[in-house]
Design a protein around this motif. Structure first.
Motif, PDB file in Angstrom:
ATOM      1  N   LYS A 203      -7.537  26.635  -7.137  1.00 20.72           N
ATOM      2  CA  LYS A 203      -7.969  25.277  -7.489  1.00 20.72           C
ATOM      3  C   LYS A 203      -7.123  24.644  -8.600  1.00 20.72           C
ATOM      4  O   LYS A 203      -7.580  23.735  -9.287  1.00 20.72           O
ATOM      5  N   ILE A 204      -5.876  25.109  -8.737  1.00 21.63           N
ATOM      6  CA  ILE A 204      -5.006  24.549  -9.782  1.00 21.63           C
ATOM      7  C   ILE A 204      -4.784  23.054  -9.553  1.00 21.63           C
ATOM      8  O   ILE A 204      -4.931  22.234 -10.465  1.00 21.63           O
ATOM      9  N   ASP A 205      -4.420  22.668  -8.314  1.00 22.12           N
ATOM     10  CA  ASP A 205      -4.171  21.249  -8.011  1.00 22.12           C
ATOM     11  C   ASP A 205      -5.408  20.406  -8.282  1.00 22.12           C
ATOM     12  O   ASP A 205      -5.325  19.288  -8.792  1.00 22.12           O
ATOM     13  N   LEU A 206      -6.549  20.961  -7.934  1.00 20.42           N
ATOM     14  CA  LEU A 206      -7.821  20.260  -8.128  1.00 20.42           C
ATOM     15  C   LEU A 206      -8.073  19.993  -9.608  1.00 20.42           C
ATOM     16  O   LEU A 206      -8.362  18.865 -10.016  1.00 20.42           O
ATOM     17  N   LEU A 207      -7.938  21.030 -10.415  1.00 16.59           N
ATOM     18  CA  LEU A 207      -8.200  20.888 -11.854  1.00 16.59           C
ATOM     19  C   LEU A 207      -7.219  19.922 -12.503  1.00 16.59           C
ATOM     20  O   LEU A 207      -7.597  19.096 -13.339  1.00 16.59           O
ATOM     21  N   GLN A 208      -5.941  20.016 -12.094  1.00 12.25           N
ATOM     22  CA  GLN A 208      -4.927  19.130 -12.680  1.00 12.25           C
ATOM     23  C   GLN A 208      -5.200  17.667 -12.338  1.00 12.25           C
ATOM     24  O   GLN A 208      -4.906  16.775 -13.136  1.00 12.25           O
ATOM     25  N   ASN A 209      -5.748  17.416 -11.148  1.00 10.29           N
ATOM     26  CA  ASN A 209      -6.067  16.043 -10.757  1.00 10.29           C
ATOM     27  C   ASN A 209      -7.318  15.548 -11.481  1.00 10.29           C
ATOM     28  O   ASN A 209      -7.361  14.418 -11.977  1.00 10.29           O
ATOM     29  N   LEU A 210      -8.327  16.405 -11.563  1.00  8.70           N
ATOM     30  CA  LEU A 210      -9.608  15.977 -12.134  1.00  8.70           C
ATOM     31  C   LEU A 210      -9.526  15.633 -13.617  1.00  8.70           C
ATOM     32  O   LEU A 210     -10.173  14.686 -14.062  1.00  8.70           O
ATOM     33  N   VAL A 211      -8.745  16.401 -14.381  1.00 12.37           N
ATOM     34  CA  VAL A 211      -8.715  16.127 -15.833  1.00 12.37           C
ATOM     35  C   VAL A 211      -8.171  14.731 -16.139  1.00 12.37           C
ATOM     36  O   VAL A 211      -8.421  14.184 -17.210  1.00 12.37           O
ATOM     37  N   LYS A 212      -7.457  14.144 -15.177  1.00 13.49           N
ATOM     38  CA  LYS A 212      -6.945  12.782 -15.389  1.00 13.49           C
ATOM     39  C   LYS A 212      -7.935  11.724 -14.928  1.00 13.49           C
ATOM     40  O   LYS A 212      -7.730  10.545 -15.152  1.00 13.49           O
ATOM     41  N   LYS A 213      -9.010  12.148 -14.234  1.00 14.29           N
ATOM     42  CA  LYS A 213      -9.899  11.165 -13.612  1.00 14.29           C
ATOM     43  C   LYS A 213     -11.330  11.180 -14.121  1.00 14.29           C
ATOM     44  O   LYS A 213     -12.067  10.226 -13.928  1.00 14.29           O
ATOM     45  N   VAL A 214     -11.757  12.287 -14.731  1.00 15.46           N
ATOM     46  CA  VAL A 214     -13.175  12.390 -15.110  1.00 15.46           C
ATOM     47  C   VAL A 214     -13.326  12.434 -16.632  1.00 15.46           C
ATOM     48  O   VAL A 214     -12.372  12.691 -17.364  1.00 15.46           O
TER      49      VAL A 214
END
Length: 399
Positions: A203-214
């Motif tokens: 889930k690396i890609d997921l975490l990297q995307n989420l920290v910029k959005k939530v």
């Protein structure tokens, strides 16, 4: 939100041959469908088109036959379950292209429902082969895609057909895309994401995307151990990817830069063995015994998660907080799920959840029906959360 046409935009479909891509990849045990959820999800679209006197031609894959016919992956096996859910007769074509398909379509009356054989019995399906796609398109006048769960694959029946025929989103696809837009596309803030599961590596890609959005990212499950260890805390024998410490620290640094609060466990439920009813104790996160493993987050951690859920207007959830399949290590997941459900039914929260374990966990907690939307899409849901383009959705926005 990117615009796409729905069934509301369809012209009169009386007598029109509609190629309807659905997800019928259902579990089968001892020759019988053991969970009809996916059939139930596409029921509204099938019946709406049938009731409008269209000729409804269902396209679907089943299992992984790798481009060749496999007897126990024939869609004929699931016709009884489809007929039971629809309460309608469903005809069957022994192939999805060629003479058998054409003859079955020719016999259809307005309002009839026809299921074509497994599209993956042909290698051209997964290769998005032009000739195979053209052969599929030959049996239809209109393409409707109601299989969001297969939208992350650029296959002939999910993406290719939209290049040949006027294309629309079915009701399930429409509901999924509208829910996802509320979750991350254009959410009401604050937004909190809960991400759990065993490994950070998946889930690396997921975490990297989420920290910029939530606004806040709750990390639970085995993944939390990797982040805790990356902060220099001993996690004993807990599941942990020590080799990803640098990655975890980079994600935490990116979160700080983006103004996203990372919520890690402050206490945990630990045990010496992973089995139901194992002796366990609650300890502070920096007091995990060397011979024990953390199998759930503790009550203080749940309080912190629930505080964020109470504060948020939008929740996106993927993955459990602990080893919820085994009691008592389901306590944190159940408590947070119930709190999120209460906030949702109270009108204070938009809650969108998805991914296999997540659906199981919410069902286990008895609250799946109380969330705003629970996606059964698995891989497609995850790739959407990762911010990736889904070919089956992207093509619908270009029609």
């Amino acid at each position: 939100m990117p615009t796409f046409k729905t069934l509301d935009d369809l012209p009169d479909v009386t007598g029109k041959r509609i190629l309807l891509r659905v997800d019928l990849n259902v579990p089968v045990t001892d020759g019988k469908v053991s969970d009809t959820t996916r059939i139930e999800r596409v029921r509204p679209t099938i019946l709406e088109l049938s009731d409008k006197c269209a000729k409804v031609i269902l396209l679907a894959h089943f299992g992984r036959p790798k481009g060749k016919p496999v007897d126990d992956m024939s869609l004929s096996l699931i016709i009884p379950a489809i007929e039971e859910v629809l309460d309608r007769h469903v005809a069957f074509a022994s192939d999805c292209i060629g003479e058998a398909a054409a003859e079955a379509v020719e016999k259809m009356n307005n309002g009839d429902i026809l299921l074509m054989e497994n599209t993956r019995f042909h290698a051209g399906e997964e290769k998005n082969d032009k000739d195979f796609t053209a052969a599929l398109a030959a049996n239809g006048d209109i393409f409707v895609n109601d299989a969001f769960s297969a939208a992350h694959r650029a296959h002939a029946s999910t993406e290719g057909l939209a290049h040949h025929l006027p294309s629309y989103a079915g009701r399930t696809m429409q509901a999924e895309l509208e829910a996802l837009e509320k979750g991350l596309g254009n959410p009401t803030r604050p937004v909190v994401a809960i991400v759990g599961g065993a490994k950070v590596s998946t889930k690396i890609d997921l975490l990297q995307n989420l920290v910029k959005k939530v606004d806040a990212l709750v990390i639970g499950g085995g993944m939390a151990n990797t982040f805790v260890a990356a902060k220099g805390i001993n996690v004993g024998k807990s599941l942990c990817e020590h080799d990803l410490a640098d990655t975890a620290r980079a994600i935490m640094a990116e979160a700080e830069k983006s103004g996203c609060e990372i919520v890690l466990p402050v206490d945990g439920v630990v045990a010496r063995e992973f089995k139901a009813g194992a002796d366990n104790e609650i300890v502070a996160i920096d007091a995990i015994p060397a011979d024990a493993m953390m199998l759930d987050v503790g009550p203080k951690s749940v309080d912190a998660v629930n505080a964020w859920i109470s504060k948020a207007h939008t929740l996106v959830w993927n993955g459990p907080l602990g080893a919820f399949e085994i009691e008592p290590f389901d306590a944190a997941t159940v408590a947070a799920a119930k709190h999120a459900a209460n906030c949702t039914t109270g009108g204070e929260l938009v809650s969108v959840a998805g991914g296999g374990d997540t659906v199981s966990a919410l069902n286990h907690a008895g609250v799946a029906d109380d969330f705003t939307y629970v996606s059964t899409a698995g891989g497609a849901f995850l790739e959407w959360m990762e911010g990736k383009v889904l070919p089956g959705v992207e093509i619908l926005t270009k029609q």
